[in-house]
Design a protein around this motif. Structure first.
Motif, short mmCIF file in Angstrom:
data_model
loop_
_atom_site.label_atom_id
_atom_site.label_comp_id
_atom_site.label_asym_id
_atom_site.label_seq_id
_atom_site.Cartn_x
_atom_site.Cartn_y
_atom_site.Cartn_z
N ASN A 88 0.89 -1.16 0.00
CA ASN A 88 0.00 0.00 0.00
C ASN A 88 0.94 1.22 0.00
O ASN A 88 1.38 1.68 1.05
CB ASN A 88 -0.90 -0.03 1.24
N VAL A 89 1.27 1.71 -1.19
CA VAL A 89 2.33 2.70 -1.38
C VAL A 89 1.82 4.11 -1.07
O VAL A 89 0.77 4.53 -1.56
CB VAL A 89 2.87 2.67 -2.82
N VAL A 90 2.58 4.85 -0.26
CA VAL A 90 2.24 6.22 0.09
C VAL A 90 2.78 7.17 -0.97
O VAL A 90 3.97 7.14 -1.29
CB VAL A 90 2.80 6.61 1.48
N ASP A 91 1.90 7.99 -1.52
CA ASP A 91 2.29 9.02 -2.48
C ASP A 91 2.80 10.22 -1.67
O ASP A 91 2.02 11.02 -1.15
CB ASP A 91 1.09 9.40 -3.34
N LEU A 92 4.11 10.33 -1.55
CA LEU A 92 4.71 11.37 -0.71
C LEU A 92 4.37 12.77 -1.19
O LEU A 92 4.14 13.67 -0.38
CB LEU A 92 6.23 11.19 -0.65
N GLU A 93 4.32 12.96 -2.52
CA GLU A 93 3.98 14.29 -3.05
C GLU A 93 2.58 14.70 -2.64
O GLU A 93 2.36 15.83 -2.21
CB GLU A 93 4.12 14.30 -4.57
N ARG A 94 1.62 13.80 -2.78
CA ARG A 94 0.24 14.11 -2.37
C ARG A 94 0.15 14.37 -0.88
O ARG A 94 -0.53 15.31 -0.44
CB ARG A 94 -0.71 12.96 -2.73
N LEU A 95 0.81 13.53 -0.09
CA LEU A 95 0.79 13.69 1.37
C LEU A 95 1.33 15.07 1.75
O LEU A 95 0.73 15.77 2.57
CB LEU A 95 1.59 12.58 2.03
N HIS A 96 2.42 15.46 1.15
CA HIS A 96 3.03 16.77 1.42
C HIS A 96 2.12 17.91 0.98
O HIS A 96 1.83 18.83 1.75
CB HIS A 96 4.39 16.85 0.72
N TRP A 127 0.50 -2.32 -11.26
CA TRP A 127 1.90 -2.22 -10.84
C TRP A 127 2.58 -0.96 -11.37
O TRP A 127 3.43 -0.40 -10.70
CB TRP A 127 2.68 -3.48 -11.24
N ARG A 128 2.21 -0.53 -12.58
CA ARG A 128 2.85 0.67 -13.14
C ARG A 128 2.60 1.90 -12.28
O ARG A 128 3.52 2.69 -12.05
CB ARG A 128 2.34 0.92 -14.56
N GLU A 129 1.36 2.08 -11.82
CA GLU A 129 1.03 3.23 -10.98
C GLU A 129 1.77 3.19 -9.64
O GLU A 129 2.31 4.20 -9.19
CB GLU A 129 -0.49 3.31 -10.72
N ARG A 130 1.81 2.01 -9.04
CA ARG A 130 2.51 1.86 -7.76
C ARG A 130 4.01 2.11 -7.92
O ARG A 130 4.63 2.79 -7.10
CB ARG A 130 2.26 0.47 -7.17
N LEU A 131 4.57 1.58 -9.01
CA LEU A 131 6.00 1.77 -9.26
C LEU A 131 6.32 3.24 -9.53
O LEU A 131 7.33 3.76 -9.06
CB LEU A 131 6.45 0.90 -10.44
N GLU A 132 5.45 3.91 -10.24
CA GLU A 132 5.67 5.34 -10.53
C GLU A 132 5.69 6.16 -9.24
O GLU A 132 6.50 7.07 -9.08
CB GLU A 132 4.58 5.86 -11.48
N ILE A 133 4.81 5.84 -8.29
CA ILE A 133 4.81 6.53 -7.00
C ILE A 133 6.14 6.29 -6.28
O ILE A 133 6.73 7.21 -5.73
CB ILE A 133 3.62 6.08 -6.13
N LEU A 134 6.62 5.05 -6.31
CA LEU A 134 7.91 4.73 -5.68
C LEU A 134 9.05 5.50 -6.34
O LEU A 134 9.93 6.03 -5.66
CB LEU A 134 8.19 3.22 -5.76
N ARG A 135 9.02 5.58 -7.66
CA ARG A 135 10.10 6.26 -8.40
C ARG A 135 10.09 7.78 -8.18
O ARG A 135 11.13 8.42 -8.32
CB ARG A 135 10.00 5.95 -9.89
N ARG A 136 8.93 8.34 -7.91
CA ARG A 136 8.83 9.80 -7.68
C ARG A 136 9.32 10.21 -6.30
O ARG A 136 9.48 11.40 -6.03
CB ARG A 136 7.37 10.26 -7.83
N ALA A 137 9.57 9.25 -5.45
CA ALA A 137 10.03 9.57 -4.09
C ALA A 137 11.37 10.30 -4.17
O ALA A 137 12.17 10.05 -5.07
CB ALA A 137 10.16 8.30 -3.26
N PRO A 138 11.61 11.22 -3.23
CA PRO A 138 12.89 11.96 -3.23
C PRO A 138 14.08 11.03 -3.03
O PRO A 138 13.92 9.91 -2.55
CB PRO A 138 12.75 12.94 -2.07
N PRO A 139 15.27 11.49 -3.40
CA PRO A 139 16.45 10.65 -3.25
C PRO A 139 16.72 10.30 -1.79
O PRO A 139 16.42 11.07 -0.88
CB PRO A 139 17.59 11.50 -3.83
#
Length: 195
Positions: A88-96, A127-139
């Motif tokens: 259950n991947v957290v979208d950090l950008e949306r949360l912020h 999986w593509r949507e979940r992976l994209e959220i993971l990839r958008r996470a900051p370094p």
């Protein structure tokens, strides 16, 4: 904007409860606990929601917990990783953006994105949507070499490091995350587990 990290900075730290393999198959729920603290010393409240194991509701429920809470003076959201209740991947950008608060992710091990991608491809039609959220996470940056890693959104890395140090009382993990872990595991199993 956080100009100076005070010892009594108000933060909320989220962690999830345990779940079984059958919970994954049946898309059951696990608890999400947010512990609100002043720095590392004083607990001022606890938030809770139920998230779907391997679902996609963690981001929405964290946002809901923060915005509906009585704690209007929160300065930072602390997360113990960015996947909760399995994948259950957290979208950090949306949360912020939706809470208006900086988000700091704290992990003990460097995440293996390639292994996560393999698991997502194998088990999730989205999986593509979940992976994209993971990839958008900051370094990721190392706070303590090979022991503690941090990601920061909406806050400079050096300030994020200061927040982590200020909210840590014993060990490596900030106190709000340590307590959230203990409470969440106690809710799910009847007894807290070690961080």
């Amino acid at each position: 904007m956080i100009r100076k990290v005070k010892p009594e900075i108000r933060v909320v730290g989220f962690d999830d409860g345990t779940f079984s393999f059958s919970s994954k198959l049946e898309r059951r729920k696990t608890v999400l606990i947010g512990v609100v603290m002043k720095g590392s010393r004083e607990v001022v409240g606890v938030l809770s929601r139920w998230i779907t194991v391997d679902g996609s509701d963690a981001t929405d429920l964290m946002i809901d917990a923060v915005l509906r809470s009585r704690f209007k003076d929160l300065r930072v959201i602390l997360l113990k990783g960015i996947t909760y209740g399995g994948f259950n991947v957290v979208d950090l950008e949306r949360l912020h953006h939706e809470t208006g608060l900086p988000v700091i992710v704290v992990v003990r091990k460097r995440p293996d994105l390639a292994a996560m991608e393999t698991a997502l491809r194998k088990h999730f039609p989205d999986w593509r949507e979940r992976l994209e959220i993971l990839r958008r996470a900051p370094p990721l940056f190392e706070l303590i070499p090979e022991k503690l890693y941090v990601q920061a959104l909406g806050i400079p890395p050096e300030t994020a490091a200061e927040v982590v140090k200020t909210t840590t009382r014993t060990g490596l993990i900030p106190e709000p995350l340590r307590l959230a872990h203990m409470i969440a595991s106690a809710v799910m199993t009847g007894e807290s587990t070690k961080e």
